[in-house]
Scaffold this active site. Structure first.
Site, PDB file in Angstrom:
ATOM      1  N   ALA A  39      -6.026  -7.749 -19.804  1.00  0.00           N
ATOM      2  CA  ALA A  39      -6.606  -7.160 -20.789  1.00  0.00           C
ATOM      3  C   ALA A  39      -6.117  -8.613 -22.322  1.00  0.00           C
ATOM      4  O   ALA A  39      -5.975  -7.860 -23.318  1.00  0.00           O
ATOM      5  CB  ALA A  39      -5.642  -5.948 -21.111  1.00  0.00           C
ATOM      6  N   ASN A  48      -2.156   1.214 -22.642  1.00  0.00           N
ATOM      7  CA  ASN A  48      -3.349   0.317 -20.573  1.00  0.00           C
ATOM      8  C   ASN A  48      -2.447   1.107 -20.017  1.00  0.00           C
ATOM      9  O   ASN A  48      -2.466  -0.003 -18.509  1.00  0.00           O
ATOM     10  CB  ASN A  48      -3.151  -1.031 -21.153  1.00  0.00           C
ATOM     11  N   TYR A  49      -2.026   2.047 -19.597  1.00  0.00           N
ATOM     12  CA  TYR A  49      -1.810   2.573 -18.058  1.00  0.00           C
ATOM     13  C   TYR A  49      -2.745   1.786 -16.842  1.00  0.00           C
ATOM     14  O   TYR A  49      -3.857   2.640 -16.953  1.00  0.00           O
ATOM     15  CB  TYR A  49      -1.721   4.121 -17.918  1.00  0.00           C
ATOM     16  N   SER A  97      -4.979   5.795 -25.329  1.00  0.00           N
ATOM     17  CA  SER A  97      -5.794   6.886 -24.843  1.00  0.00           C
ATOM     18  C   SER A  97      -5.211   7.981 -25.472  1.00  0.00           C
ATOM     19  O   SER A  97      -3.688   8.541 -24.907  1.00  0.00           O
ATOM     20  CB  SER A  97      -6.890   6.896 -23.952  1.00  0.00           C
ATOM     21  N   GLY A 114     -12.586   6.402 -26.924  1.00  0.00           N
ATOM     22  CA  GLY A 114     -14.376   6.097 -25.977  1.00  0.00           C
ATOM     23  C   GLY A 114     -15.232   6.598 -27.439  1.00  0.00           C
ATOM     24  O   GLY A 114     -15.219   5.717 -28.579  1.00  0.00           O
ATOM     25  N   GLY A 116     -14.838   8.465 -31.237  1.00  0.00           N
ATOM     26  CA  GLY A 116     -14.177   7.190 -31.668  1.00  0.00           C
ATOM     27  C   GLY A 116     -12.570   6.890 -31.699  1.00  0.00           C
ATOM     28  O   GLY A 116     -12.190   6.646 -31.322  1.00  0.00           O
ATOM     29  N   ASP A 121     -10.045  -3.583 -24.926  1.00  0.00           N
ATOM     30  CA  ASP A 121      -9.561  -4.871 -25.367  1.00  0.00           C
ATOM     31  C   ASP A 121     -10.114  -5.224 -27.183  1.00  0.00           C
ATOM     32  O   ASP A 121      -9.134  -5.661 -27.870  1.00  0.00           O
ATOM     33  CB  ASP A 121      -9.221  -6.070 -24.563  1.00  0.00           C
TER      34      ASP A 121
END
Length: 308
Positions: free
Chosen positions: A35, A164-165, A192, A222, A225, A252
């Site tokens: 990442a 980023n889990y 997210s 995603g 948007g 990323d």
């Protein structure tokens, strides 16, 4: 030094060609993926200065990682460790589902430690970018991330975090408090909706994340948007309609687009436009970072003014 500084593990990537069960793959390609290095490469491709720090093993995969990141225009600080370079094996089981298996426990990258941090370069950066992946790898890697953040904050360097889990690395119970703590120390946060729900109420993720302290909150969603709350102003951007070839790396690329524009001094609305275009471009090419776009390619995709 100026620009982006980031740190974390980059893995060797074994990817099955085509779509279908792994056992039926007709061939494989070997690349790299991580990442933090993905973001560094994305920023470099968009004209920004970037530096990546990580540990690699004394093996062919480690050599490839260091040389390939450098070849992408990123200043590469690869610390050679006696442990092996971690690997991931990826295949697309169907057009809608990608499976990734990790082989990284005890890897060189997981042995990142506070002693690896170059304080002078950290304090000279414009933005420090970290993710929620590295703190899950080991106690020493977690300590390195937090020390990097504290060093940057003390020097007035902007701190960016992508939550980023990764459920394969740690549980929601273990991750939540650590990620919340990191977000509370950041100036910019990317998450997210599902990641934000690990540690804030889900009803209004941008506002709830902003309450923890970050002045710039970007919730990437995603195909729907993104929604952002930047210096108190709420902004939204729809996703661009594209044909998906490989969904891996879109998040990323989105982060790289936003941070590249921030380094260039672009206003918030332009940063989001570039981020959306970079994320869309990423899913139209295979690989984690090999197809990272330049400014002209983004402009061709979106028709937007992203040629800074």
């Amino acid at each position: 030094m100026s620009g982006l500084f980031t740190l974390g593990e980059t893995l060797g990537l074994v990817a099955a060609n085509g779509i279908g069960p792994l056992g039926h793959a007709q061939g494989f390609s070997f690349g790299i993926g991580g990442a933090e290095s993905n973001v560094a490469i994305g920023v470099a491709r968009l004209g920004g200065e970037s530096t990546w720090l990580g540990r690699v093993g004394p093996d062919a995969a480690g050599t490839l990682i260091a040389s390939r990141i450098a070849a992408m225009g990123v200043r590469t600080l690869a610390v050679t460790d006696e442990a092996f370079t971690g690997l991931m094996v990826r295949h697309r089981r169907s057009g809608e589902f990608t499976q990734v298996d990790y082989h990284r426990a005890g890897s060189a990258g997981s042995r990142l430690a506070p002693a690896d941090l170059p304080a002078a370069e950290l304090t000279g950066a414009t933005i420090l970018h970290v993710t929620g992946i590295t703190p899950a790898l080991s106690e020493t890697a977690r300590a390195a991330v937090f020390q990097a953040v504290e060093t940057a904050r003390a020097a007035g360097v902007t701190v960016s975090i992508d939550v980023n889990y990764r459920a394969k690395l740690w549980s929601r119970f273990d991750a939540g408090p650590v990620l919340r703590d990191l977000v509370a120390r950041a100036d910019i946060v990317f998450a997210s909706p599902e990641e934000a729900a690990l540690f804030v109420p889900a009803d209004d993720a941008p506002a709830e994340l902003a309450k923890l302290g970050p002045a710039e909150v970007i919730v990437k969603d995603g195909g729907r948007g993104c929604v952002a709350l930047i210096e108190g102003v709420r902004l939204t951007r729809p996703a661009l309609p594209v044909t998906v070839v490989d969904p891996v790396g879109a998040g990323d690329a989105f982060v790289a687009g936003y941070l590249a524009d921030r380094l260039a001094g672009a206003p918030a609305d332009a940063r989001l436009t570039t981020a959306i275009a970079a994320g869309a471009f990423a899913v139209t090419v295979p690989g984690d970072c090999e197809g990272a776009p330049n400014r002209a390619e983004l402009a061709a995709l979106s028709g937007a003014d992203v040629q800074r």
